[in-house]
Design a protein around this motif. Structure first.
Motif, PDB file in Angstrom:
ATOM      1  N   ALA A 217      14.927  -6.698   4.049  1.00  0.00           N
ATOM      2  CA  ALA A 217      13.466  -6.771   4.011  1.00  0.00           C
ATOM      3  C   ALA A 217      12.850  -5.947   5.138  1.00  0.00           C
ATOM      4  O   ALA A 217      11.855  -5.236   4.938  1.00  0.00           O
ATOM      5  CB  ALA A 217      13.018  -8.230   4.112  1.00  0.00           C
ATOM      6  N   THR A 218      13.448  -6.037   6.321  1.00  0.00           N
ATOM      7  CA  THR A 218      12.938  -5.261   7.462  1.00  0.00           C
ATOM      8  C   THR A 218      13.060  -3.765   7.190  1.00  0.00           C
ATOM      9  O   THR A 218      12.155  -2.985   7.513  1.00  0.00           O
ATOM     10  CB  THR A 218      13.699  -5.623   8.751  1.00  0.00           C
ATOM     11  N   ARG A 219      14.193  -3.358   6.585  1.00  0.00           N
ATOM     12  CA  ARG A 219      14.385  -1.932   6.290  1.00  0.00           C
ATOM     13  C   ARG A 219      13.315  -1.435   5.317  1.00  0.00           C
ATOM     14  O   ARG A 219      12.808  -0.311   5.460  1.00  0.00           O
ATOM     15  CB  ARG A 219      15.771  -1.669   5.704  1.00  0.00           C
ATOM     16  N   MET A 220      12.955  -2.248   4.338  1.00  0.00           N
ATOM     17  CA  MET A 220      11.907  -1.847   3.388  1.00  0.00           C
ATOM     18  C   MET A 220      10.568  -1.687   4.097  1.00  0.00           C
ATOM     19  O   MET A 220       9.833  -0.726   3.870  1.00  0.00           O
ATOM     20  CB  MET A 220      11.800  -2.874   2.260  1.00  0.00           C
ATOM     21  N   GLU A 221      10.247  -2.640   4.971  1.00  0.00           N
ATOM     22  CA  GLU A 221       8.989  -2.556   5.716  1.00  0.00           C
ATOM     23  C   GLU A 221       9.003  -1.362   6.677  1.00  0.00           C
ATOM     24  O   GLU A 221       7.990  -0.671   6.861  1.00  0.00           O
ATOM     25  CB  GLU A 221       8.765  -3.861   6.490  1.00  0.00           C
TER      26      GLU A 221
END
Length: 306
Positions: A217-221
């Motif tokens: 999720a952090t990588r997507m953000e």
């Protein structure tokens, strides 16, 4: 045999990731260590406590692409600190810095409050580009008198850290701010051990970056924020290039117009000299040439001297 999956680390210079590492309540000790390295290098005493005024929360996820993901904190004595990471050049950074510093200073008190309640405000800009005309990677600014160097007061303090000026910097052998800046710049992981030996609290910052890099999720953000930052930088560079092109075109057009005007004037002056040589009356020459009577008389005077 189980294969080892190597995850590419996210860039700590991305303001979203920077705030997750340094601006969360769980990592307040990391921020305190970074600030103490900064202030000690500037010859100031270390802090013992820091309060986050806008700690990272899920609301800081870069859904609002234009949000400014800075870190606001204050000391036990009330000193305000604002830290901002800039991956790309937003231009006019010097004026932007003063504007945000003044906001921080102004909003400390309410209308009618005593000015003596105003506390020192410190801005720390960490830049991934060069903007100051010297070789120092860490510059500190105050309000000082030009001739004597005395301070007007100590309420304004601006730190500018330029990561690009670390290009030739070897991994240091002692503690200090340089270790933090090399980590932010993205020094290779084999050098991390040396940095953590110099600055032990860096280990927690590094562990946080590794953890964030493994979170889908952090990588997507992170990718969404990087796309916005790149697009914004491209837009600003494009606007600057367009302005330069327009300026060149206007300059060429103005140059041509000035050249034509100068050519026409020289023709008129040549005509005036020829008519003066024939003894034609001044009033007739003025009407024929388009020059003023004063200009015609000036040319006549020049001819008389020759």
């Amino acid at each position: 045999m189980i294969g080892v999956i190597i995850v590419e680390l996210l860039d700590a210079r991305n303001d979203f990731i920077f705030k997750k590492i340094f601006g969360s309540e769980n990592n307040k000790d990391v921020l305190l260590a970074f600030l103490n390295s900064t202030f000690m290098e500037a010859g100031e005493p270390p802090l013992t406590e820091i309060v986050l005024m806008n700690p990272y929360t899920d609301k800081d996820a870069p859904a609002d692409k234009q949000s400014i993901l800075d870190i606001k904190a204050k000391t036990a004595e009330g000193k305000r600190i604002n830290i901002e990471m800039q991956l790309f050049n937003p231009y006019n950074m010097e004026k932007r810095t003063l504007f945000y510093w003044s906001e921080m200073y102004y909003h400390q008190i309410q209308k009618g409050d005593d000015y003596s309640q105003l506390k020192k405000c410190v801005t720390i800009n960490i830049l991934n580009y060069s903007c100051l005309p010297n070789d120092r990677h860490h510059n500190v600014f105050h309000l000082r008198e030009d001739h004597t160097g005395i301070q007007l007061n100590n309420d304004l303090e601006i730190h500018v850290m330029e990561l690009t000026k670390l290009e030739e910097q070897a991994v240091p052998l002692t503690g200090g701010l340089i270790n933090w800046l090399l980590f932010l710049k993205g020094v290779e992981q084999p050098n991390w051990e040396v940095l953590t030996m110099n600055e032990p609290m860096l280990k927690k910052a590094m562990d946080t970056l590794e953890f964030l890099s493994q979170d889908a999720a952090t990588r997507m953000e992170y990718e969404a924020r990087m796309k916005y930052l790149r697009d914004e930088a491209s837009r600003m560079n494009g606007a600057k290039a367009e302005g330069r092109a327009e300026g060149r075109a206007e300059g060429i057009a103005e140059g041509r117009a000035e050249g034509r005007a100068e050519g026409e004037r020289k023709k008129a002056e040549t005509m005036v000299r020829e008519l003066l040589a024939l003894g034609v009356e001044t009033s007739i020459i003025v009407r024929a040439s388009g020059l003023s009577e004063q200009e015609v008389l000036s040319l006549k005077s020049q001819m008389g001297r020759h």
